[in-house]
Design a protein around this motif. Structure first.
Motif, PDB file in Angstrom:
ATOM      1  N   ILE A  57       0.467  -1.488   0.443  1.00  0.00           N
ATOM      2  CA  ILE A  57       0.266   0.299  -0.059  1.00  0.00           C
ATOM      3  C   ILE A  57       0.868   1.217  -0.638  1.00  0.00           C
ATOM      4  CG2 ILE A  57      -1.593   1.317   1.506  1.00  0.00           C
ATOM      5  CD1 ILE A  57      -2.563  -1.486   2.645  1.00  0.00           C
ATOM      6  N   TYR A  58       2.132   1.390   0.640  1.00  0.00           N
ATOM      7  CA  TYR A  58       3.028   2.533   0.798  1.00  0.00           C
ATOM      8  C   TYR A  58       3.538   2.215  -0.066  1.00  0.00           C
ATOM      9  CZ  TYR A  58       6.985   5.201   1.829  1.00  0.00           C
ATOM     10  OH  TYR A  58       8.355   5.986   1.984  1.00  0.00           O
ATOM     11  N   THR A  59       3.738   1.469  -0.866  1.00  0.00           N
ATOM     12  CA  THR A  59       4.672   1.727  -2.503  1.00  0.00           C
ATOM     13  C   THR A  59       4.018   2.141  -3.164  1.00  0.00           C
ATOM     14  OG1 THR A  59       6.221  -0.181  -1.733  1.00  0.00           O
ATOM     15  CG2 THR A  59       6.106   0.481  -4.174  1.00  0.00           C
ATOM     16  N   LEU A  60       3.044   1.439  -3.600  1.00  0.00           N
ATOM     17  CA  LEU A  60       1.882   2.070  -4.351  1.00  0.00           C
ATOM     18  C   LEU A  60       1.215   3.965  -4.326  1.00  0.00           C
ATOM     19  CD1 LEU A  60      -0.594  -1.029  -4.722  1.00  0.00           C
ATOM     20  CD2 LEU A  60       1.028  -0.052  -6.449  1.00  0.00           C
ATOM     21  N   ALA A  61       0.979   3.854  -2.492  1.00  0.00           N
ATOM     22  CA  ALA A  61       1.041   5.634  -2.822  1.00  0.00           C
ATOM     23  C   ALA A  61       2.205   6.180  -3.063  1.00  0.00           C
ATOM     24  CB  ALA A  61       0.163   5.335  -0.480  1.00  0.00           C
ATOM     25  N   ASP A  62       2.745   5.735  -2.228  1.00  0.00           N
ATOM     26  CA  ASP A  62       4.572   6.790  -2.565  1.00  0.00           C
ATOM     27  C   ASP A  62       4.839   6.545  -3.802  1.00  0.00           C
ATOM     28  OD1 ASP A  62       6.780   7.778  -1.758  1.00  0.00           O
ATOM     29  OD2 ASP A  62       7.591   6.718  -2.623  1.00  0.00           O
ATOM     30  N   ASN A  63       4.512   5.522  -4.520  1.00  0.00           N
ATOM     31  CA  ASN A  63       4.484   5.819  -6.537  1.00  0.00           C
ATOM     32  C   ASN A  63       4.143   6.586  -7.587  1.00  0.00           C
ATOM     33  OD1 ASN A  63       7.094   4.442  -7.364  1.00  0.00           O
ATOM     34  ND2 ASN A  63       6.529   3.586  -5.545  1.00  0.00           N
ATOM     35  N   TYR A  64       1.980   6.578  -7.079  1.00  0.00           N
ATOM     36  CA  TYR A  64       0.978   6.860  -7.753  1.00  0.00           C
ATOM     37  C   TYR A  64       0.373   8.123  -7.456  1.00  0.00           C
ATOM     38  CZ  TYR A  64       1.825   2.815 -10.300  1.00  0.00           C
ATOM     39  OH  TYR A  64       2.515   1.134 -10.805  1.00  0.00           O
ATOM     40  N   LEU A  65       0.311   8.403  -5.662  1.00  0.00           N
ATOM     41  CA  LEU A  65       0.096   9.445  -5.424  1.00  0.00           C
ATOM     42  C   LEU A  65       0.754  10.469  -4.554  1.00  0.00           C
ATOM     43  CD1 LEU A  65      -2.777   7.319  -3.622  1.00  0.00           C
ATOM     44  CD2 LEU A  65      -3.109   8.669  -5.503  1.00  0.00           C
ATOM     45  N   LEU A  66       1.818  10.102  -4.218  1.00  0.00           N
ATOM     46  CA  LEU A  66       2.457  11.233  -3.196  1.00  0.00           C
ATOM     47  C   LEU A  66       4.086  12.317  -4.102  1.00  0.00           C
ATOM     48  CD1 LEU A  66       2.934   8.843   0.029  1.00  0.00           C
ATOM     49  CD2 LEU A  66       1.407  10.882  -0.320  1.00  0.00           C
ATOM     50  N   ASP A  67       4.599  10.648  -4.961  1.00  0.00           N
ATOM     51  CA  ASP A  67       5.659  11.954  -5.806  1.00  0.00           C
ATOM     52  C   ASP A  67       5.478  11.078  -7.202  1.00  0.00           C
ATOM     53  OD1 ASP A  67       7.951  12.918  -6.186  1.00  0.00           O
ATOM     54  OD2 ASP A  67       9.397  11.689  -5.994  1.00  0.00           O
ATOM     55  N   HIS A  68       4.070  10.591  -7.891  1.00  0.00           N
ATOM     56  CA  HIS A  68       4.292  10.366  -8.728  1.00  0.00           C
ATOM     57  C   HIS A  68       5.071  10.358  -9.855  1.00  0.00           C
ATOM     58  CE1 HIS A  68       2.234  14.110 -10.251  1.00  0.00           C
ATOM     59  NE2 HIS A  68       1.226  13.939 -10.788  1.00  0.00           N
ATOM     60  N   ARG A  69       6.046  11.294  -9.925  1.00  0.00           N
ATOM     61  CA  ARG A  69       6.693  11.876 -11.605  1.00  0.00           C
ATOM     62  C   ARG A  69       7.872  11.329 -11.324  1.00  0.00           C
ATOM     63  NH1 ARG A  69       4.769  13.535 -15.915  1.00  0.00           N
ATOM     64  NH2 ARG A  69       6.887  14.445 -16.253  1.00  0.00           N
ATOM     65  N   ALA A  70       8.106  11.039  -9.951  1.00  0.00           N
ATOM     66  CA  ALA A  70       9.674  10.456  -8.463  1.00  0.00           C
ATOM     67  C   ALA A  70      10.398  11.430  -9.125  1.00  0.00           C
ATOM     68  CB  ALA A  70       9.669   8.734  -9.989  1.00  0.00           C
ATOM     69  N   ALA A  71       9.850  13.044  -8.587  1.00  0.00           N
ATOM     70  CA  ALA A  71      11.117  14.047  -8.791  1.00  0.00           C
ATOM     71  C   ALA A  71      12.477  13.796  -8.333  1.00  0.00           C
ATOM     72  CB  ALA A  71      10.270  14.872  -8.333  1.00  0.00           C
ATOM     73  N   PHE A  72      12.095  13.547  -6.464  1.00  0.00           N
ATOM     74  CA  PHE A  72      13.621  13.762  -6.259  1.00  0.00           C
ATOM     75  C   PHE A  72      14.516  12.519  -6.972  1.00  0.00           C
ATOM     76  CE2 PHE A  72      16.788  11.034  -3.360  1.00  0.00           C
ATOM     77  CZ  PHE A  72      17.426  12.152  -2.344  1.00  0.00           C
ATOM     78  N   PHE A  73      14.028  10.826  -7.336  1.00  0.00           N
ATOM     79  CA  PHE A  73      15.109  10.477  -7.880  1.00  0.00           C
ATOM     80  C   PHE A  73      15.628  10.669  -8.919  1.00  0.00           C
ATOM     81  CE2 PHE A  73      15.002   5.705  -9.703  1.00  0.00           C
ATOM     82  CZ  PHE A  73      15.969   5.391  -8.462  1.00  0.00           C
ATOM     83  N   LEU A  74      14.165  11.325  -9.699  1.00  0.00           N
ATOM     84  CA  LEU A  74      15.060  11.962 -11.728  1.00  0.00           C
ATOM     85  C   LEU A  74      15.894  13.018 -11.470  1.00  0.00           C
ATOM     86  CD1 LEU A  74      11.727  11.722 -12.689  1.00  0.00           C
ATOM     87  CD2 LEU A  74      13.802  10.227 -13.140  1.00  0.00           C
ATOM     88  N   GLU A  75      15.882  13.447 -10.181  1.00  0.00           N
ATOM     89  CA  GLU A  75      16.501  14.579  -9.791  1.00  0.00           C
ATOM     90  C   GLU A  75      18.293  13.928  -9.608  1.00  0.00           C
ATOM     91  OE1 GLU A  75      15.704  16.588  -6.508  1.00  0.00           O
ATOM     92  OE2 GLU A  75      14.059  17.841  -7.785  1.00  0.00           O
ATOM     93  N   GLN A  76      18.007  13.829  -8.552  1.00  0.00           N
ATOM     94  CA  GLN A  76      19.929  12.330  -8.451  1.00  0.00           C
ATOM     95  C   GLN A  76      20.433  11.289 -10.315  1.00  0.00           C
ATOM     96  OE1 GLN A  76      20.170  13.269  -5.606  1.00  0.00           O
ATOM     97  NE2 GLN A  76      18.423  13.928  -5.200  1.00  0.00           N
TER      98      GLN A  76
END
Length: 208
Positions: A19-38
Motif C-alpha cells: 500500500i505504501y509503495t503504490l501510494a508513494d509512486n502513484y500519489l505522493l511522488d507520481h513523477r519520481a521527482a527526487f529520484f530523477l533529480e539524482q
C-alpha cells in the motif's frame, strides 16, 4: 511463536508495504521527482514520459508479485486449494517476468550508471531462472526443493525496499546519494541471498 502467527504477521507487513509503495509512486511522488533529480549523465535515448510509464508498470507488477508470492506460502492453500495455488503461482511467475522485463529497460538509466545497471541486469536474468527451477521441482514432485527455490525467488521482491533502506541510512549519514544508492544495490542483493539461505537452512534443519 507458531508458523501461522508468523505468516499472518508477514501478510500484514507485506500489505502495508505494498500500500505504501503504490501510494508513494502513484500519489505522493507520481513523477519520481527526487529520484530523477539524482540521475546525472543520462543517455541521449532517455525519454521521460516513456521512462515514467515503464516505471509505473514496473511498480505495479512488482507489487502484484509480492502479494501473490506471499499468498502462495500459505500451507492451507498449497494442500487444500491446489488449483488456486497453481494459478496464483503462475500469476507470480508472469509478474516476475514483467518486473525483469521492465527493469531491463530501466537499468541503463539507473542512478550510478554501469556499476549499478550490471547487478540489476544480473538479477533480471537469474530471478526468472529461479522460478523456472522452482516450477520444474514442483512438476517432478520435489516439493521441498520447490519451496526452497520459491523462497530464494521471493526474497528478491524486497530488493527495492532494501536498496532504499540501505541507501537512505548512508545518505542521511552524509554520504553522496549516488554512492549510497550504489552500495544499496549491492547490499540489497547480498541481504536477499543471505536471508533466503538462512530460511532454507532453518527449514532443512527443522526436518531432521
Amino acid at each position: 511463536m507458531s508458523f501461522r502467527i508468523l505468516y499472518k504477521m508477514l501478510l500484514l507487513f507485506i500489505s502495508i508495504y505494498v500500500i505504501y509503495t503504490l501510494a508513494d509512486n502513484y500519489l505522493l511522488d507520481h513523477r519520481a521527482a527526487f529520484f530523477l533529480e539524482q540521475k546525472i549523465d543520462l543517455r541521449a535515448s532517455f525519454h521521460l514520459p516513456l521512462w515514467l510509464d515503464v516505471m509505473y508498470v514496473h511498480v505495479f507488477v512488482a507489487c502484484l508479485a509480492t502479494l501473490s508470492g506471499a499468498v502462495n506460502f500459505s500451507r492451507g492453500l498449497a494442500w487444500h486449494k491446489r488449483k488456486f495455488h497453481r494459478i496464483n503461482g503462475y500469476v507470480y511467475a508472469v509478474s516476475v517476468m514483467l518486473v525483469s522485463l521492465t527493469s531491463g529497460y530501466l537499468a541503463p538509466y539507473a542512478t550510478g550508471g554501469k556499476l549499478v545497471s550490471v547487478p540489476f541486469n544480473l538479477v533480471n536474468l537469474f530471478w526468472p531462472i529461479m522460478i523456472v527451477v522452482a516450477i520444474v521441482h514442483a512438476r517432478k514432485g520435489r516439493l521441498d526443493k520447490h519451496q526452497h527455490w520459491m523462497i530464494r525467488s521471493y526474497l528478491f521482491c524486497f530488493t527495492n525496499m532494501f536498496i532504499h533502506l540501505i541507501s537512505s541510512v548512508l545518505f542521511q549519514a552524509g554520504m553522496d546519494y549516488t554512492l549510497s544508492y550504489t552500495i544499496g544495490v549491492y547490499g540489497s542483493i547480498a541481504v536477499n541471498l543471505l536471508i533466503a539461505e538462512g530460511i532454507v537452512l532453518y527449514l532443512r534443519s527443522s526436518k531432521r
